[in-house]
Every structure is written in structure tokens, then in C-alpha cells.
Design a protein around this motif. Structure first.
Motif, PDB file in Angstrom:
ATOM      1  N   LEU A   1       0.854  -1.187   0.000  1.00 49.52           N
ATOM      2  CA  LEU A   1       0.000   0.000   0.000  1.00 49.52           C
ATOM      3  C   LEU A   1       0.891   1.239   0.000  1.00 49.52           C
ATOM      4  O   LEU A   1       1.967   1.233   0.604  1.00 49.52           O
ATOM      5  CB  LEU A   1      -0.912   0.029   1.228  1.00 49.52           C
ATOM      6  CG  LEU A   1      -1.997  -1.040   1.343  1.00 49.52           C
ATOM      7  CD1 LEU A   1      -2.674  -0.955   2.710  1.00 49.52           C
ATOM      8  CD2 LEU A   1      -3.025  -0.892   0.234  1.00 49.52           C
ATOM      9  N   GLY A   2       0.433   2.286  -0.666  1.00 47.24           N
ATOM     10  CA  GLY A   2       1.157   3.545  -0.657  1.00 47.24           C
ATOM     11  C   GLY A   2       0.410   4.602   0.114  1.00 47.24           C
ATOM     12  O   GLY A   2      -0.654   4.355   0.692  1.00 47.24           O
ATOM     13  N   TYR A   3       0.955   5.787   0.119  1.00 45.94           N
ATOM     14  CA  TYR A   3       0.307   6.932   0.768  1.00 45.94           C
ATOM     15  C   TYR A   3      -0.251   7.833  -0.321  1.00 45.94           C
ATOM     16  O   TYR A   3       0.453   8.662  -0.890  1.00 45.94           O
ATOM     17  CB  TYR A   3       1.300   7.676   1.649  1.00 45.94           C
ATOM     18  CG  TYR A   3       1.817   6.840   2.799  1.00 45.94           C
ATOM     19  CD1 TYR A   3       1.017   6.609   3.917  1.00 45.94           C
ATOM     20  CD2 TYR A   3       3.078   6.272   2.762  1.00 45.94           C
ATOM     21  CE1 TYR A   3       1.472   5.838   4.975  1.00 45.94           C
ATOM     22  CE2 TYR A   3       3.544   5.508   3.820  1.00 45.94           C
ATOM     23  CZ  TYR A   3       2.741   5.284   4.917  1.00 45.94           C
ATOM     24  OH  TYR A   3       3.197   4.520   5.962  1.00 45.94           O
ATOM     25  N   GLY A   4      -1.541   7.641  -0.627  1.00 44.94           N
ATOM     26  CA  GLY A   4      -2.140   8.329  -1.754  1.00 44.94           C
ATOM     27  C   GLY A   4      -1.946   7.525  -3.030  1.00 44.94           C
ATOM     28  O   GLY A   4      -1.390   6.424  -3.040  1.00 44.94           O
TER      29      GLY A   4
ATOM     30  N   VAL B   1       3.057  -1.426   4.154  1.00 47.59           N
ATOM     31  CA  VAL B   1       2.581  -0.052   3.983  1.00 47.59           C
ATOM     32  C   VAL B   1       3.794   0.835   3.713  1.00 47.59           C
ATOM     33  O   VAL B   1       4.764   0.820   4.481  1.00 47.59           O
ATOM     34  CB  VAL B   1       1.830   0.435   5.222  1.00 47.59           C
ATOM     35  CG1 VAL B   1       1.319   1.860   5.008  1.00 47.59           C
ATOM     36  CG2 VAL B   1       0.675  -0.508   5.546  1.00 47.59           C
ATOM     37  N   GLY B   2       3.753   1.596   2.639  1.00 49.93           N
ATOM     38  CA  GLY B   2       4.886   2.422   2.248  1.00 49.93           C
ATOM     39  C   GLY B   2       5.721   1.721   1.193  1.00 49.93           C
ATOM     40  O   GLY B   2       5.359   0.664   0.667  1.00 49.93           O
ATOM     41  N   ASN B   3       6.877   2.323   0.881  1.00 51.75           N
ATOM     42  CA  ASN B   3       7.708   1.783  -0.201  1.00 51.75           C
ATOM     43  C   ASN B   3       8.699   0.735   0.276  1.00 51.75           C
ATOM     44  O   ASN B   3       9.547   0.285  -0.495  1.00 51.75           O
ATOM     45  CB  ASN B   3       8.440   2.919  -0.920  1.00 51.75           C
ATOM     46  CG  ASN B   3       9.385   3.691  -0.006  1.00 51.75           C
ATOM     47  OD1 ASN B   3       9.583   3.312   1.154  1.00 51.75           O
ATOM     48  ND2 ASN B   3       9.957   4.771  -0.517  1.00 51.75           N
TER      49      ASN B   3
ATOM     50  N   PRO C   1       6.912   8.530  -0.629  1.00 56.59           N
ATOM     51  CA  PRO C   1       6.155   9.254  -1.653  1.00 56.59           C
ATOM     52  C   PRO C   1       4.717   9.467  -1.202  1.00 56.59           C
ATOM     53  O   PRO C   1       4.103   8.571  -0.619  1.00 56.59           O
ATOM     54  CB  PRO C   1       6.223   8.311  -2.861  1.00 56.59           C
ATOM     55  CG  PRO C   1       7.364   7.388  -2.593  1.00 56.59           C
ATOM     56  CD  PRO C   1       7.436   7.240  -1.107  1.00 56.59           C
ATOM     57  N   THR C   2       4.186  10.651  -1.473  1.00 54.30           N
ATOM     58  CA  THR C   2       2.807  10.967  -1.056  1.00 54.30           C
ATOM     59  C   THR C   2       2.046  11.610  -2.208  1.00 54.30           C
ATOM     60  O   THR C   2       1.714  12.801  -2.157  1.00 54.30           O
ATOM     61  CB  THR C   2       2.805  11.886   0.167  1.00 54.30           C
ATOM     62  OG1 THR C   2       3.589  13.064  -0.122  1.00 54.30           O
ATOM     63  CG2 THR C   2       3.375  11.190   1.388  1.00 54.30           C
ATOM     64  N   PRO C   3       1.736  10.857  -3.260  1.00 52.85           N
ATOM     65  CA  PRO C   3       0.948  11.425  -4.351  1.00 52.85           C
ATOM     66  C   PRO C   3      -0.479  11.731  -3.895  1.00 52.85           C
ATOM     67  O   PRO C   3      -0.946  11.217  -2.880  1.00 52.85           O
ATOM     68  CB  PRO C   3       0.961  10.326  -5.408  1.00 52.85           C
ATOM     69  CG  PRO C   3       1.149   9.064  -4.624  1.00 52.85           C
ATOM     70  CD  PRO C   3       2.047   9.440  -3.480  1.00 52.85           C
ATOM     71  N   SER C   4      -1.147  12.560  -4.630  1.00 51.05           N
ATOM     72  CA  SER C   4      -2.527  12.899  -4.289  1.00 51.05           C
ATOM     73  C   SER C   4      -3.412  11.657  -4.380  1.00 51.05           C
ATOM     74  O   SER C   4      -3.200  10.777  -5.220  1.00 51.05           O
ATOM     75  CB  SER C   4      -3.060  13.971  -5.251  1.00 51.05           C
ATOM     76  OG  SER C   4      -2.294  15.158  -5.150  1.00 51.05           O
ATOM     77  N   ALA C   5      -4.383  11.604  -3.503  1.00 52.23           N
ATOM     78  CA  ALA C   5      -5.302  10.465  -3.486  1.00 52.23           C
ATOM     79  C   ALA C   5      -6.258  10.556  -4.669  1.00 52.23           C
ATOM     80  O   ALA C   5      -6.825  11.617  -4.954  1.00 52.23           O
ATOM     81  CB  ALA C   5      -6.073  10.436  -2.177  1.00 52.23           C
TER      82      ALA C   5
ATOM     83  N   GLN D   1      -6.094   4.049  -1.211  1.00 52.67           N
ATOM     84  CA  GLN D   1      -4.847   3.869  -0.473  1.00 52.67           C
ATOM     85  C   GLN D   1      -4.938   4.651   0.847  1.00 52.67           C
ATOM     86  O   GLN D   1      -5.818   5.498   1.031  1.00 52.67           O
ATOM     87  CB  GLN D   1      -3.674   4.415  -1.296  1.00 52.67           C
ATOM     88  CG  GLN D   1      -3.505   3.799  -2.669  1.00 52.67           C
ATOM     89  CD  GLN D   1      -2.825   2.436  -2.628  1.00 52.67           C
ATOM     90  OE1 GLN D   1      -2.254   2.037  -1.628  1.00 52.67           O
ATOM     91  NE2 GLN D   1      -2.896   1.711  -3.747  1.00 52.67           N
ATOM     92  N   PRO D   2      -4.064   4.378   1.796  1.00 58.37           N
ATOM     93  CA  PRO D   2      -4.019   5.233   2.990  1.00 58.37           C
ATOM     94  C   PRO D   2      -3.803   6.695   2.591  1.00 58.37           C
ATOM     95  O   PRO D   2      -3.246   6.973   1.527  1.00 58.37           O
ATOM     96  CB  PRO D   2      -2.810   4.683   3.762  1.00 58.37           C
ATOM     97  CG  PRO D   2      -2.702   3.253   3.326  1.00 58.37           C
ATOM     98  CD  PRO D   2      -3.119   3.254   1.885  1.00 58.37           C
ATOM     99  N   PRO D   3      -4.251   7.626   3.417  1.00 56.47           N
ATOM    100  CA  PRO D   3      -4.076   9.046   3.092  1.00 56.47           C
ATOM    101  C   PRO D   3      -2.605   9.398   2.877  1.00 56.47           C
ATOM    102  O   PRO D   3      -1.715   8.726   3.422  1.00 56.47           O
ATOM    103  CB  PRO D   3      -4.643   9.757   4.326  1.00 56.47           C
ATOM    104  CG  PRO D   3      -5.567   8.761   4.956  1.00 56.47           C
ATOM    105  CD  PRO D   3      -4.956   7.421   4.694  1.00 56.47           C
TER     106      PRO D   3
END
Length: 442
Positions: free
Chosen positions: A188-191, A287-289, A296-300, A256-258
Motif C-alpha cells: 500500500l502507498g500513501y495516496g 505499507v509504504g515503499n 512518496p505521497t501522491p494525491s489520493a 490507499q491510505p491518506p
């Protein structure tokens, strides 16, 4: 207890085991959205006083509190300022008394005054005092182990050193069908882009729209446990919408998670899909890379709108669409040796238990007065009324419960990897028994 009562590093200044623990329960919003400072708010009192109780976040978002005692505090001592002679210490070295044997469940979403319940939960027979542990397992049960309110290993005192582990099955194990989602992600990523999970029609009964509306996709980090504390626990519900298909299957569109790694820090977790309050078996996810450092935190991405479909039902008829609370949560026990490894969240989905005989001879040094087993049981449990009506709920953990596909009497001179190749290691000795990684509902 008042600050004075804790004494110094030598001993407490009062007989702690005579002092009732607190029933207080508070909740807090760490970062209020209105900008106000965080503050603890008094919540419903617990159902009994409890010291050394452990809170376990369940996949449903409810919290299990288990283990602990009615009176006293954590720790051990051979005396207090009030009782200077160890010969007069009524509970050996334990600074607590009155084990709480029945767990409770806290529902944060229930109305005030109704958030605590022990309905359908029966008592264990094993006091879990100082040095106890509990942790959520991938199948959504809870492993319970330990207890040793003594300076050293001591099997002859009132609250002895305990090498017995239990698996507690919360009430959602009363159903005969659990959700079996497919398409669960490995990372899972952040956004970023949403993903889809398929819930088959066989995972629920009743209206498909009702099942879809009730579905929650969550990630849980069980954390790590020691000394009746669980640190690092995390729980997050992921946003989702759905599409109901004509065959009764449900496609969950899951965000994805916020894009904020502070809310659920990078690392391993378990993902569950809850339908009508019944969780699936947890799926291991990173969770994460997978790297230490800035994430990385791309827009959701925006989720598509939900698409219900009338007159579609699930094909599982055993659950009636809801959790059956008439049955009991079962605590299943198995006597084990030294609990060598508490594996974390799917890295090792099993637990090996082992207690080797001491090499070089010699018996462990024992402290405390000798007491018969019957007297020890009477004294240890005498301070707490115990519901014996549910004694039939304590079923020995049998091999078929552990691993339905394979059964064995012992593992003397046999390779564990022959029976459980996914462990990747070899273990020998008839005293070592694999106690995790599979289950069979009764």
C-alpha cells in the motif's frame, strides 16, 4: 494508588494487593480537527477494576481488554513497608491479587453507557498477572501467554510462572462463514490510485446491498507486546465504495491510505475485510515503499460512486447476515514450554513453543513458600467470583485445530519443515509443538 504508596526501589510502602485498581476509562483525540488542544475525556467505566489489563485492537475496530487483576499493581517484591517479612506475604512475591479471568470488549461506536460488554465471554482458568502478553493473530484470534509475578522461575507459589498459552476467539468466530476476499494487495502507498477487492457471494448472506454497505476494509498493526502492554498498535479504516454484481459478488473500490505517513507509519500490517462485523483472515501487506526514509505521497485518487443492485443476495445461508452472539467466545489452551518466539504480523504466521531441559543439570532456584496445587488454586482464585458455567468452552488445542490438513502426535526426530514447509526452519524434540498458522472452527 497514591504516589506515596509506590514507595522506593526497595519495596512499596503499602500492601498493594489490598488496594483496588481503577475502573476509569478515558479516550482522546490526539489532533482535534478544530484546532483545540488534545484532552482526555472520561468514558464509560470498565466493568470491574483492573490493573495490568491489555487492550487489543480487533479487526472490527472494537477493543478487547484481557488479563490483569482486580487489586494492586505490576511488579513483585519480597516485602513491603507494612509487611516486612516475606513469610507474611499472602500472595508470594506478587504485588497484585484477584486475577480477572473474564475478558471484556469495548465498542467505541456504541452509545454512552453501553460501550463495555462481556456478553458471551467466559472465564479462563489461568491467572494472567505480571509479565503477561497478548497479541492479535492473522486469523483475527488473540494469542495469550505468560505470567510470572516472581523474581525468578517459581512453580510452587500462588501465582506461579506460567508456560501455558491460550488462543482467545472473539464472538465473530461464532459464525460458520467468514468473508473470503480476493485481490488483496501486497503493498500500500500513501495516496495514489485506488485498487479493487472482490468479495464473493459465498462470503455473506442476505441483501447484497446491505452487505456492501456494511463492509469495512481496514489495516491493523498488532505491534509488539511485553509486560501487559501493547506498543505500536495501529488501526486504520480505508475509504471505499462498491459495485454489486448480478451474481451477488461485490467489487470494493478501495483507497490507499491518506498521503500522510504519520497516520499509519511505514512497515508491515495486516489487512482485513469486515462484512456485517465479521472479519476475513488477515492478509499480510507492506505499507509504504518498504524503505526507511521519506515516503512518496501522491494525491489520493477519487473513488468511483457506489453502484448498488436491487434483488441480489449472497449465497451463504449459515450466518444470516449477522454475527450470532448467542454462542460464546472460546478460549482454547495448550500447555507449552518456554514461549520462544512471538512472531509479528505474517512474517512468521506461526508460533513455535519450546522449553528445553536445562543443560548441565541442576534445578531452577525457587523462591517462596511451598503450597499444594489445590490450596494454591483456592487461594489464587478465591478473591474473584468465577463463572464456572462456561467451563465446557475451554477445549484443549488439538492438532486438528492447529493445522487441519496435517495431524501428528509429536514431532520427535521429525522435521518441522516436512509438516510446515512455509516455516523455512527445522525444529526437533517431542516437546516442541507448532501452535499457529491454521485453525479449524468447531
Amino acid at each position: 494508588m497514591p504516589e506515596y504508596a509506590y514507595g522506593n526501589y526497595t519495596f512499596p510502602f503499602i500492601n498493594t494487593w489490598e488496594h483496588p485498581a481503577s475502573r476509569d476509562c478515558h479516550r482522546i483525540t490526539p489532533e482535534p480537527q478544530d484546532g483545540s488542544p488534545p484532552a482526555y475525556v472520561a468514558d464509560d467505566d470498565m466493568l470491574e477494576t483492573r490493573t495490568m489489563g491489555q487492550f487489543i485492537i480487533l479487526p472490527t475496530g472494537q477493543l478487547l481488554v484481557i488479563n490483569g487483576a482486580l487489586n494492586g499493581t505490576a511488579g513483585f517484591s519480597t516485602s513491603t513497608l507494612t509487611t516486612p517479612s516475606f513469610a507474611n506475604m499472602p500472595y508470594g512475591e506478587s504485588l497484585a491479587s484477584g486475577p480477572v479471568l473474564t475478558p471484556s470488549i469495548y465498542n467505541p461506536d456504541a452509545p454512552t453507557g453501553n460501550r463495555w460488554s462481556k456478553d458471551g465471554l467466559h472465564a479462563s482458568t489461568i491467572p494472567r498477572m505480571y509479565h503477561s502478553s497478548a497479541i492479535l493473530l492473522p486469523d483475527a484470534s488473540v494469542l495469550i501467554a505468560g505470567s510470572n509475578p516472581n523474581i525468578e522461575v517459581n512453580f510452587s507459589t500462588i501465582y506461579p510462572t506460567t508456560y501455558t498459552a491460550e488462543v482467545f476467539y472473539p464472538p465473530y468466530f461464532n459464525v460458520t462463514t467468514r468473508p473470503a476476499p480476493t485481490g488483496m494487495p501486497k503493498t500500500l502507498g500513501y495516496g495514489g490510485d485506488y485498487f479493487d477487492i472482490l468479495v464473493a457471494a459465498t462470503s455473506y448472506s442476505g441483501s447484497a446491498n446491505d452487505a456492501a454497505d456494511s463492509t469495512k476494509v481496514v489495516i491493523v498493526r498488532p505491534g509488539f507486546t511485553t509486560h501487559a502492554m501493547n506498543m505500536g498498535q495501529r488501526y486504520m479504516q480505508l475509504n471505499n465504495t462498491y459495485t454489486v454484481n448480478s451474481n451477488g459478488s461485490i467489487i470494493l473500490h478501495v483507497a490507499q491510505p491518506p498521503p500522510n505517513p504519520n497516520l499509519f507509519q511505514p512497515g508491515p500490517a495486516l489487512m482485513f475485510v469486515n462484512v456485517h462485523g465479521v472479519p476475513s483472515v488477515g492478509s499480510y501487506v507492506i505499507v509504504g515503499n518498504g524503505q526507511i526514509g521519506t515516503q512518496p505521497t501522491p494525491s489520493a485518487a477519487l473513488l468511483p460512486a457506489s453502484i448498488p443492485l436491487a434483488n441480489v443476495t449472497g449465497t451463504s445461508y449459515s450466518n444470516d447476515g449477522v454475527v450470532k452472539r448467542s454462542n460464546i467466545g472460546i478460549i482454547v489452551g495448550v500447555t507449552i514450554g518456554v514461549l520462544a518466539l512471538l512472531a509479528m504480523m505474517g512474517v512468521i504466521f506461526g508460533l513455535i513453543r519450546n522449553r528445553k531441559g536445562r543443560r548441565g543439570g541442576g534445578r531452577p532456584r525457587r523462591r517462596g513458600r511451598s503450597i499444594s496445587k489445590s490450596a494454591r488454586k483456592d487461594v489464587a482464585l478465591g478473591m474473584l467470583p468465577v463463572d464456572r458455567t462456561g467451563s465446557d468452552s475451554f477445549v484443549p488445542l488439538q492438532n486438528k485445530d492447529i493445522y487441519p490438513e496435517k495431524s501428528f502426535v509429536d514431532m520427535d526426530n521429525r522435521r518441522t519443515t516436512e509438516l510446515f514447509p512455509h516455516l523455512g526452519r527445522e525444529y526437533y524434540s517431542a516437546q516442541r509443538t507448532y501452535v499457529g498458522g491454521g485453525y479449524q472452527l468447531r
